[in-house]
Enzyme design. Structure first.
Site, mmCIF file in Angstrom:
data_model
loop_
_atom_site.group_PDB
_atom_site.id
_atom_site.type_symbol
_atom_site.label_atom_id
_atom_site.label_comp_id
_atom_site.label_asym_id
_atom_site.label_seq_id
_atom_site.Cartn_x
_atom_site.Cartn_y
_atom_site.Cartn_z
ATOM 1 N N THR A 95 0.862 -1.174 0.000
ATOM 2 C CA THR A 95 0.000 0.000 0.000
ATOM 3 C C THR A 95 0.893 1.216 0.000
ATOM 4 O OG1 THR A 95 -1.577 1.291 1.321
ATOM 5 C CG2 THR A 95 -0.133 -0.180 2.525
ATOM 6 N N CYS B 14 -2.347 4.895 -5.091
ATOM 7 C CA CYS B 14 -3.070 4.062 -4.141
ATOM 8 C C CYS B 14 -3.256 2.740 -4.854
ATOM 9 C CB CYS B 14 -4.411 4.677 -3.762
ATOM 10 S SG CYS B 14 -5.480 3.546 -2.843
#
Length: 234
Positions: free
Chosen positions: A83, A197
Site C-alpha cells: 500500500t 493508491c
C-alpha cells in the site's frame, strides 16, 4: 529464487492483484509451472483504517514493524508494504529488519524517469497526496515535480478509495470523477499520472487518461520479481 515477503490486506482487494502479478511475472520469466516463493501476511484493514482516522501513526508503525519482523522470521528475503499510504513509516520499518524493504515510491519513480517524464500528477489517499513522505521522496531521489489535485478533488479521490474501492465497489460514476480529476491535472501540466493508491487500478485504466498512467501496484509487484530473480537485492 528469493522469497518475497508481502505485508498485505490494506486492502486485500489490491493484495490479491499483487499475488497474481508476481506469479504471472515469474511464470513468464521462468516458464513451465514456475511460481513465486512468497509469504503474505494479510492484516485486517478495518484496524488500519481506524488507526489512520484517529491519527495513531505510532500504533500503526508498531503494527507494520511487527508484520515485517514476522515475515523476516518466516524466511522472507525482502519485504514489501503493499500500500502507498503506509509507506509513511517505511523508514522505521526498514530500520527494524535486516532484510531490504522495497519501497513502492522507488518502483514508481524509476519507471517514470525511464519513460522520460518529469512533471507528474499524484492520486492517492489524502495522506499520500498531502504529506511529504511520498512526494518528497519522488522529488529528492528522482528529481520529479509532483503535483496533486486541488482540495475538493483530493477529498473526492480519498472518499472513493475508502468508501468504495477498498470494499471492492467500482462504479461508473466514480470513474467519471477520476477522469475529471486526471484531466485537470493534465491541464496543469502533468505529463503522466501516478496511481498512488494500490486500489485505483481497479477503477481507471489507460482509456481514462490523455497521458500515461503509472500503476504502483503493478510496478511494485514487478520490482519484487526482479529482486527475487536477480543476483543481488539493492
Amino acid at each position: 529464487m528469493r522469497t518475497i515477503g508481502l505485508i498485505g490486506g490494506m486492502s486485500w482487494e489490491s493484495s490479491a492483484h499483487y499475488y497474481r502479478i508476481i506469479n504471472q511475472a515469474v511464470r513468464a520469466r521462468l516458464g513451465g509451472g514456475h511460481s513465486a516463493r512468497c509469504l503474505l501476511l494479510s492484516l485486517d484493514f478495518a484496524e488500519i483504517a481506524a488507526g489512520q482516522a484517529a491519527g495513531d501513526w505510532d500504533g500503526l508503525t508498531a503494527m507494520m514493524i511487527d508484520a515485517a519482523r514476522q515475515l523476516e522470521r518466516g524466511g522472507a528475503d525482502m519485504v514489501l508494504i503493499c500500500t502507498n499510504t503506509m509507506h509513511l513509516m517505511a523508514d522505521d520499518v526498514a530500520a527494524s529488519v535486516a532484510i531490504p524493504l522495497l519501497h513502492i515510491g522507488d518502483a514508481a519513480g524509476a519507471a517514470i524517469v525511464s519513460a522520460g517524464h518529469r512533471r507528474v500528477g499524484l492520486l492517492g489517499t489524502a495522506f499520500t497526496m498531502e504529506r511529504d513522505f511520498y512526494r518528497g521522496r519522488l522529488a529528492d531521489r528522482f528529481g520529479l515535480d509532483v503535483i496533486v489535485p486541488e482540495a475538493e478533488d483530493r477529498a473526492e479521490v480519498h472518499r472513493i478509495i475508502y468508501d468504495e474501492l477498498v470494499q471492492g465497489q467500482v462504479s461508473a460514476a466514480s470513474r467519471e470523477v477520476y477522469r475529471g480529476v486526471i484531466a485537470r491535472l493534465v491541464d496543469r501540466g502533468a505529463e503522466a499520472i501516478i496511481l498512488g493508491c494500490t486500489e485505483i487500478m481497479l477503477l481507471v485504466g489507460t482509456a481514462d487518461s490523455a497521458v500515461p498512467l503509472f500503476d504502483t501496484t503493478d510496478l511494485h509487484a514487478l520490482a519484487a520479481v526482479e529482486a527475487a530473480l536477480a543476483g543481488s537485492i539493492a
